[in-house]
Design an enzyme around this catalytic site. Structure first.
Site, PDB file in Angstrom:
ATOM      1  N   GLN A  78       0.828  -1.198   0.000  1.00 10.80           N
ATOM      2  CA  GLN A  78       0.000   0.000   0.000  1.00 10.80           C
ATOM      3  C   GLN A  78       0.867   1.255   0.000  1.00 10.80           C
ATOM      4  OE1 GLN A  78      -3.208   0.041   2.802  1.00 10.80           O
ATOM      5  NE2 GLN A  78      -3.953   1.996   2.048  1.00 10.80           N
ATOM      6  N   PHE A  79       1.145   1.753  -1.220  1.00  5.44           N
ATOM      7  CA  PHE A  79       1.994   2.935  -1.350  1.00  5.44           C
ATOM      8  C   PHE A  79       1.364   4.167  -0.722  1.00  5.44           C
ATOM      9  CE2 PHE A  79      -0.737   3.679  -4.965  1.00  5.44           C
ATOM     10  CZ  PHE A  79      -0.769   5.056  -5.115  1.00  5.44           C
ATOM     11  N   THR A  80       0.047   4.174  -0.564  1.00 14.18           N
ATOM     12  CA  THR A  80      -0.631   5.356  -0.020  1.00 14.18           C
ATOM     13  C   THR A  80      -0.275   5.627   1.438  1.00 14.18           C
ATOM     14  OG1 THR A  80      -2.628   4.119   0.533  1.00 14.18           O
ATOM     15  CG2 THR A  80      -2.548   5.183  -1.641  1.00 14.18           C
TER      16      THR A  80
END
Length: 149
Positions: A78-80
């Site tokens: 999850q890059f967010t």
């Protein structure tokens, strides 16, 4: 490297309506990678997560780890988690690692978990995923390799 760690009684990830990863009792880990991360951050975060005493013992005290209960691990990239929302209304993702580095360290995290004999399922890196979970407690922890929280 950052992780949102949720104690779950079950969790699953679907891509295009197909379940690609699922666990029963254990942890859902949403994993984010930044530019400076290396294998050292993978090792730190993995050891912290699998030994974190957030499962209840016979006295209903959070005193047992994922390893202690022989729980399962679901790891989702999850890059967010590196989204910066300080300015404006659109998050800035410049602190998120580029996909090649992020995927390499994500895969390394998964392989090292498996080498510790932890039943490990995954999402699909870079895919649009639907994540379902039953948060047990609820218990949710934030862990950052830079120890900022």
């Amino acid at each position: 490297m950052r992780a949102v760690v949720q104690r779950v009684s079950s969790s699953k990830v679907t891509v295009d309506e197909n379940t690609i990863g699922s666990v029963k009792k254990g942890l859902l880990v949403l994993l984010g990678v930044t530019h400076e991360d290396t294998s050292a951050e993978v090792d730190y975060l993995l050891e912290k997560i699998v030994n974190l005493r957030i499962f209840e013992d016979e006295n209903e005290k959070m005193n047992l780890s994922l390893k202690d209960i022989e729980g399962e691990l679901l790891v989702v990239s999850q890059f967010t988690l590196y989204g910066d929302c300080k300015k404006g209304r659109r998050p800035n993702f410049t602190n998120a690692a580029k996909p090649d580095l992020a995927n390499k360290l994500y895969e390394e995290f998964i392989e090292k978990a498996k080498k510790q004999n932890i039943t490990t399922s995954t999402g699909k890196f870079g895919a649009h995923m639907m994540v379902e979970l039953t948060n047990d407690g609820p218990v949710t922890m934030l862990i950052d390799s830079e120890k900022i929280f």
